[in-house]
Design a protein around this motif. Sequence first.
Motif, PDB file in Angstrom:
ATOM      1  N   ALA A 287      30.281  11.483  43.250  1.00  0.00           N
ATOM      2  CA  ALA A 287      29.216  10.786  42.538  1.00  0.00           C
ATOM      3  C   ALA A 287      29.007  11.379  41.146  1.00  0.00           C
ATOM      4  CB  ALA A 287      27.915  10.846  43.341  1.00  0.00           C
ATOM      5  N   ASP A 288      29.015  12.698  41.041  1.00  0.00           N
ATOM      6  CA  ASP A 288      28.853  13.352  39.740  1.00  0.00           C
ATOM      7  C   ASP A 288      29.978  12.960  38.786  1.00  0.00           C
ATOM      8  OD1 ASP A 288      26.556  14.624  40.566  1.00  0.00           O
ATOM      9  OD2 ASP A 288      27.559  16.511  41.077  1.00  0.00           O
ATOM     10  N   LYS A 289      31.197  12.890  39.302  1.00  0.00           N
ATOM     11  CA  LYS A 289      32.347  12.538  38.477  1.00  0.00           C
ATOM     12  C   LYS A 289      32.268  11.078  38.001  1.00  0.00           C
ATOM     13  CE  LYS A 289      36.376  13.049  36.544  1.00  0.00           C
ATOM     14  NZ  LYS A 289      36.451  13.742  35.249  1.00  0.00           N
ATOM     15  N   LEU A 290      31.863  10.188  38.896  1.00  0.00           N
ATOM     16  CA  LEU A 290      31.708   8.782  38.518  1.00  0.00           C
ATOM     17  C   LEU A 290      30.647   8.626  37.434  1.00  0.00           C
ATOM     18  CD1 LEU A 290      31.852   7.095  42.039  1.00  0.00           C
ATOM     19  CD2 LEU A 290      33.525   6.789  40.205  1.00  0.00           C
ATOM     20  N   ASN A 291      29.563   9.375  37.541  1.00  0.00           N
ATOM     21  CA  ASN A 291      28.506   9.325  36.538  1.00  0.00           C
ATOM     22  C   ASN A 291      29.024   9.776  35.174  1.00  0.00           C
ATOM     23  OD1 ASN A 291      26.012   9.151  35.270  1.00  0.00           O
ATOM     24  ND2 ASN A 291      25.238  11.047  36.130  1.00  0.00           N
ATOM     25  N   LYS A 292      29.777  10.860  35.160  1.00  0.00           N
ATOM     26  CA  LYS A 292      30.334  11.361  33.898  1.00  0.00           C
ATOM     27  C   LYS A 292      31.293  10.347  33.275  1.00  0.00           C
ATOM     28  CE  LYS A 292      33.148  15.022  31.853  1.00  0.00           C
ATOM     29  NZ  LYS A 292      34.038  14.023  31.193  1.00  0.00           N
ATOM     30  N   ASP A 293      32.175   9.788  34.086  1.00  0.00           N
ATOM     31  CA  ASP A 293      33.156   8.838  33.569  1.00  0.00           C
ATOM     32  C   ASP A 293      32.473   7.563  33.065  1.00  0.00           C
ATOM     33  OD1 ASP A 293      35.263  10.532  34.034  1.00  0.00           O
ATOM     34  OD2 ASP A 293      35.678   9.736  36.022  1.00  0.00           O
ATOM     35  N   ALA A 294      31.399   7.151  33.732  1.00  0.00           N
ATOM     36  CA  ALA A 294      30.650   5.988  33.265  1.00  0.00           C
ATOM     37  C   ALA A 294      30.071   6.250  31.882  1.00  0.00           C
ATOM     38  CB  ALA A 294      29.526   5.665  34.249  1.00  0.00           C
ATOM     39  N   GLN A 295      29.468   7.412  31.701  1.00  0.00           N
ATOM     40  CA  GLN A 295      28.845   7.731  30.422  1.00  0.00           C
ATOM     41  C   GLN A 295      29.880   7.902  29.313  1.00  0.00           C
ATOM     42  OE1 GLN A 295      25.620  10.567  30.528  1.00  0.00           O
ATOM     43  NE2 GLN A 295      25.155  10.102  32.677  1.00  0.00           N
ATOM     44  N   ASP A 296      31.055   8.340  29.663  1.00  0.00           N
ATOM     45  CA  ASP A 296      32.133   8.452  28.670  1.00  0.00           C
ATOM     46  C   ASP A 296      32.493   7.094  28.071  1.00  0.00           C
ATOM     47  OD1 ASP A 296      32.294  11.185  28.929  1.00  0.00           O
ATOM     48  OD2 ASP A 296      34.088  11.167  30.202  1.00  0.00           O
ATOM     49  N   MET A 297      32.307   6.025  28.841  1.00  0.00           N
ATOM     50  CA  MET A 297      32.650   4.693  28.345  1.00  0.00           C
ATOM     51  C   MET A 297      31.663   4.184  27.288  1.00  0.00           C
ATOM     52  SD  MET A 297      35.466   4.222  29.725  1.00  0.00           S
ATOM     53  CE  MET A 297      35.707   2.659  28.896  1.00  0.00           C
ATOM     54  N   LEU A 298      30.562   4.888  27.087  1.00  0.00           N
ATOM     55  CA  LEU A 298      29.573   4.489  26.086  1.00  0.00           C
ATOM     56  C   LEU A 298      29.828   5.131  24.728  1.00  0.00           C
ATOM     57  CD1 LEU A 298      26.333   4.548  28.272  1.00  0.00           C
ATOM     58  CD2 LEU A 298      27.754   2.583  27.642  1.00  0.00           C
ATOM     59  N   SER A 299      30.970   5.797  24.597  1.00  0.00           N
ATOM     60  CA  SER A 299      31.323   6.384  23.307  1.00  0.00           C
ATOM     61  C   SER A 299      31.490   5.292  22.260  1.00  0.00           C
ATOM     62  CB  SER A 299      32.630   7.170  23.433  1.00  0.00           C
ATOM     63  OG  SER A 299      33.664   6.313  23.836  1.00  0.00           O
ATOM     64  N   GLY A 300      31.133   5.594  21.041  1.00  0.00           N
ATOM     65  CA  GLY A 300      31.287   4.642  19.958  1.00  0.00           C
ATOM     66  C   GLY A 300      30.077   3.753  19.751  1.00  0.00           C
ATOM     67  N   PHE A 301      29.173   3.698  20.735  1.00  0.00           N
ATOM     68  CA  PHE A 301      27.942   2.937  20.573  1.00  0.00           C
ATOM     69  C   PHE A 301      26.865   3.821  19.936  1.00  0.00           C
ATOM     70  CE2 PHE A 301      29.932   0.643  24.167  1.00  0.00           C
ATOM     71  CZ  PHE A 301      29.865  -0.651  23.680  1.00  0.00           C
ATOM     72  N   ASP A 302      25.873   3.181  19.354  1.00  0.00           N
ATOM     73  CA  ASP A 302      24.719   3.903  18.813  1.00  0.00           C
ATOM     74  C   ASP A 302      24.066   4.698  19.943  1.00  0.00           C
ATOM     75  OD1 ASP A 302      22.179   4.679  17.958  1.00  0.00           O
ATOM     76  OD2 ASP A 302      21.828   2.856  16.815  1.00  0.00           O
ATOM     77  N   PRO A 303      24.040   6.046  19.842  1.00  0.00           N
ATOM     78  CA  PRO A 303      23.484   6.865  20.933  1.00  0.00           C
ATOM     79  C   PRO A 303      22.043   6.512  21.286  1.00  0.00           C
ATOM     80  CG  PRO A 303      24.685   8.238  19.401  1.00  0.00           C
ATOM     81  CD  PRO A 303      24.588   6.886  18.765  1.00  0.00           C
ATOM     82  N   GLU A 304      21.244   6.142  20.275  1.00  0.00           N
ATOM     83  CA  GLU A 304      19.852   5.798  20.555  1.00  0.00           C
ATOM     84  C   GLU A 304      19.765   4.519  21.384  1.00  0.00           C
ATOM     85  OE1 GLU A 304      15.575   5.502  18.196  1.00  0.00           O
ATOM     86  OE2 GLU A 304      17.426   5.903  17.108  1.00  0.00           O
TER      87      GLU A 304
END
Length: 365
Positions: free
Chosen positions: A331-348
Amino acid sequence: MSCVNLCTWVQAGTSRSRSSPFKLLHPLKSHGFSFQFSKSQRPISSSFFTVSAVLTKQETVKEEEGEEKPTFNFKAYMIEKGHSVNQALDSAVALKEPEKIHEAMRYSLLAGGKRVRPVLCLAACELVGGHESMAMPAACAVEMIHTMSLIHDDLPCMDNDDLRRGKPTNHKVFGEEVAVLAGDALLAFAFEHIAVSTVGVSTARIVRSIGELAKSIGSEGLVAGQVVDICSEGLSDVGLEQLEFIHVHKTAALLEASVVLGAILGGGSDIEIEKLRMFARYIGLLFQVVDDILDVTKSSQELGKTAGKDLVADKVTYPKLMGIEKSREFADKLNKDAQDMLSGFDPEKAAPLIALANYIAHRQN
């Protein structure tokens, strides 16, 4: 079916196949997408971005001056968005004739719940530059379909459950016949609501979103996962590949549709839509892994639904195949990989999706 390799964990990828949009972890380049990240667009990691540290330029200056940095208030965000969704749902499904069926529809639709799917839809829309109003009908539609799936799941011919969201299940209150029809009515109305009530969006994007939603719940989506799940009960040879198939379709498909619909209706580019699709696919599987863990570690009172029912039904779950601790690591790994896919978007603007991923990973019911 491309399955998660539990020896090497999960590697980020995406699929844009029209024929089967719910496969996991195909290399990006094999589907025509190759995301090149600049230094400023590298995947978000906890080392430089957390939900509690979303900074504007002005706030960054204040932090350098020693002032306390601002935080993203996830609870306030969920309350605000949840209130908007509840108002929209209440307005969309009015109590009218025939009163019995509309009463049954409203009973389950307005019974509360975390509203994760509609909030994901709204957050994705706003992330790509859209406005909440553009995606609200779609957000309501995915919640209607989710509610339909819960009503039908609880029926005696399926999971035979008596409790949902801390209340008697629909068929216990209205009878099996009306419960089936209430689910059918919500399913049909979901598509009507998107088609009729969506404003400020091009017809092409509305049609595309309707097609996306239909596929996510049909014989290649939610229904596929449900059927394989039913056929797997009591079998001793169900492995991780089949378990992943079940949950990528049964659980992740509708979560994925929620995010993708928001991105489509908000005006997202194809690249943005596919990155958000993969984000949703990871958190969809994450949602089920956590659900499996909670089913064997929490009480019915804590969950608001019957605990331990998967064990009683002899269903294959992640804890059953991997154990509790390995399931938590997964579960922790899936969470990290999901958040990695948000790279390039406005962090806010990405903060709500980051927070939702963390919420799904750490929820207690």
